[in-house]
Design a protein around this motif. Structure first.
Motif: not given
Length: 610
Positions: A270-275
């Protein structure tokens, strides 16, 4: 040197110039049709067109696309316009008018901030006027703005941005603290009633206050000073937010539906997607000519070996650490200004569940963040230009002129692509060839235009992709199209089998947009085959699918069923209801004439194409 009336007339002229340029640039969009979601909730669904109560059916009702969308103000504008007819031109006119208003607000806010910056306070007034106008034009003609302007459904973002810019202008222009806070709170509330992403304003405004305080060279302008100076404004935002949540709860019966629209994977995915999404938005903001499309395909969840996402995450973390260090050490405020853009983008970074599947970024989501970016950097950019050498200044101005020119050309090339369903989905499949729904929608557009072979080719491509990584809903839609092809090839038994398979897969849960289609297609196919005993089951069980109660063609099919079994009274009742639910058009008039003659016994029943 310049009297106030002369400077005011200059500002009026520049504002008029901005309005004319933007109107001329987007004028061609007025000829575009309703496409994509426009077709669904404005043309096909009767909820807006036939609303009995503005309050109950428009202002206190969820938006039809998602259980979590509560956007009464844009829906009210659609409702009022739909009451006057379904000519797309007035809808496009209002979108364009809102965008012009947004560009003028950017001009006014830039002028305010430039005038207050201690680095440019001694520059000639005409420089401030011209610089503000150029920055407003850069915003208005930016290719990422085109999607919201030329697509009728982009009005949600346009209206939200309008009210947020009015809130920002009130915050900068009104000197009386309590009145300023009242105006900011009211405009924020209106923005929230336009789109949920307005919450990004609450994140970005405090940072804007902090940066402005430092760039204005005020003494003792730290965090606590900013909080004390703007406490009424922040309190007003909290009150407005509470009012919005209360009204939302009263209208929907919940704050969040709890639906999980997408599989985002683990917390690190999820964090990778946001970044990666943030990187995508930055790329579109700074280099919009590289890849523009209604869909920026990205398969969810992000793979853990996606090094672009990891690189974006590292860059974001480094920037956050640098920003925090700069705030603590009271330095690098020009760099810190960019964090306002990031904060305004928070609602668009997939931190919350969204019904937009496999779509990394949406260009229309940049409406407000890009305006904030232009506004907050306006004093910095003008100060820089005033203090650099003549050659560098000429180079920068030349690059700006080139950017504007290429933007105008790009926007002009984008507008026709939004003119029809066929053009739109041809563009989407060319720019995002792995997007399954794009091929399904292209098949639908080709089928509607009579290109049966082209539709089959598109659905074949979708089928190949779905076999590799498709969701069950995408596979169900492909089956629906296969069933429609079977009907065209006079193979109704095979069509029924596919429609029933879709119903077994999708069920009849409320909110499904596939089950009603499969249900109606199966029912209609049985009527063609004169299998009235089997068709009776669909009449009896339609109550299990809420969406069918406002589905014009299903209700018409029920009328046909009652006609075929000999109950003309029920036939007339259902046919009249279904036809009245159809969008006003030549087709509705033909349908009404056909069934009027049928009920009067002037013609024999033959299958009526739907």
């Amino acid at each position: 040197m310049f009297d106030s009336s002369f400077l005011f007339s200059r500002k009026i002229f520049l504002a008029f110039f901005i309005a004319v340029v933007v109107a001329v640039l987007f004028w061609g969009a007025r000829d575009n049709s309703f496409v994509w979601d426009d077709q669904y909730f404005i043309v096909q669904l009767p909820d807006l067109r036939n609303a009995n109560s503005v309050v109950d059916d428009v202002l206190l009702k969820r938006f039809f696309i998602s259980d979590d969308y509560y956007r009464p103000l844009p829906l009210l504008t659609y409702y009022l316009q739909a009451k006057s007819g379904l000519d797309p031109e007035p809808f496009h006119d209002l979108n364009l008018a809102i965008h012009i208003a947004n560009a003028l607000l950017v001009f006014l806010i830039c002028h305010l901030l430039i005038s207050r910056s201690h680095n440019v306070v001694f520059c000639p007034p005409y420089v401030r006027n011209v610089a503000s106008a150029v920055l407003a034009l850069l915003y208005a003609v930016h290719p990422a703005m085109a999607e919201a302007v030329v697509w009728v459904s982009g009005r949600f973002d346009l209206l939200m941005t309008l009210f947020l810019l009015l809130a920002l202008y009130s915050d900068q222009a009104i000197k009386v603290a309590k009145f300023r806070a009242f105006c900011v709170g009211c405009f924020f509330l209106l923005a929230a009633f336009s789109k949920e992403a307005a919450v990004g304003f609450c994140f970005s405004l405090p940072m804007l206050h902090l940066v402005n305080a430092r760039l204005s060279d005020r003494s003792n302008s730290g965090v606590f000073f900013v909080i004390r100076e703007n406490i009424f404004t922040y309190t007003s935002l909290v009150i407005a937010g509470c009012i919005y949540l209360w009204v939302r709860y009263e209208a929907l019966g919940y704050l969040l539906s709890g639906m999980h629209y997408n599989d985002y994977g683990s917390w690190i995915q999820r964090i990778l997607l946001s970044a990666k999404a943030l990187l995508g938005y930055l790329k579109i903001a700074l280099l919009p000519f590289l890849h523009l499309s209604p869909v920026h395909y990205e398969k969810f969840p992000i793979e853990l070996d996606d090094w672009v996402a990891w690189g974006a995450l590292v860059a974001v973390l480094l920037y956050i650490c640098t920003t925090l260090y700069g705030v603590v050490k009271d330095k690098w405020w020009s760099l810190t200004s960019a964090s306002i853009f990031l904060l305004a983008l928070i609602p668009a970074l997939h931190l919350f569940q969204s019904p937009l599947a496999d779509n990394l970024v949406q260009e229309r989501y940049l409406q407000f963040p890009l305006a904030v970016l232009v506004v907050v950097f306006s004093p910095v950019l003008v100060s820089f230009l005033l203090n650099v050498g003549e050659k560098i200044r000429t180079l920068i101005l030349g690059a700006t002129a080139c950017f504007v020119f290429i933007s105008v050309v790009t926007v002009q090339s984008i507008i026709p692509l939004w003119s029809s369903e066929l053009g739109l989905w041809t563009w989407v499949t060319a720019t995002s060839p792995k997007y399954i729904n794009g091929w399904i929608n292209l098949a639908n557009a080709r089928f509607s235009s009579g290109d049966v072979e082209g539709a089959k080719e598109a659905i074949d491509t979708a089928d190949v992709l779905a076999a590799e990584y498709g969701r069950s809903s995408e596979k169900s839609m492909i089956l629906v199209h296969r069933g429609m092809q079977d009907i065209e090839e006079n193979n109704p038994d095979a069509a029924i089998e596919k429609f029933l398979k879709v119903l077994d897969s999708e069920g009849t849960a409320a909110g499904s947009n596939i089950a009603p289609i499969a249900f109606n297609n199966a029912f209609n196919t049985l009527l063609r085959m004169n299998e009235l005993e089997s068709a009776a089951w669909y009449v009896d069980n339609a109550v299990n699918i809420e969406e069918l109660s406002s589905h014009p063609w299903f209700i018409i099919n029920v009328g046909i069923y009652w006609y075929l079994v000999g109950d003309k009274e029920k036939a007339e009742e259902n046919l009249s209801t279904g036809i009245n639910l159809m969008a006003p058009s030549d087709k509705r008039d033909k349908v009404r004439l056909y069934f009027d003659r049928l009920l009067k016994g002037e013609i024999e029943y033959e299958f009526f194409p739907q």
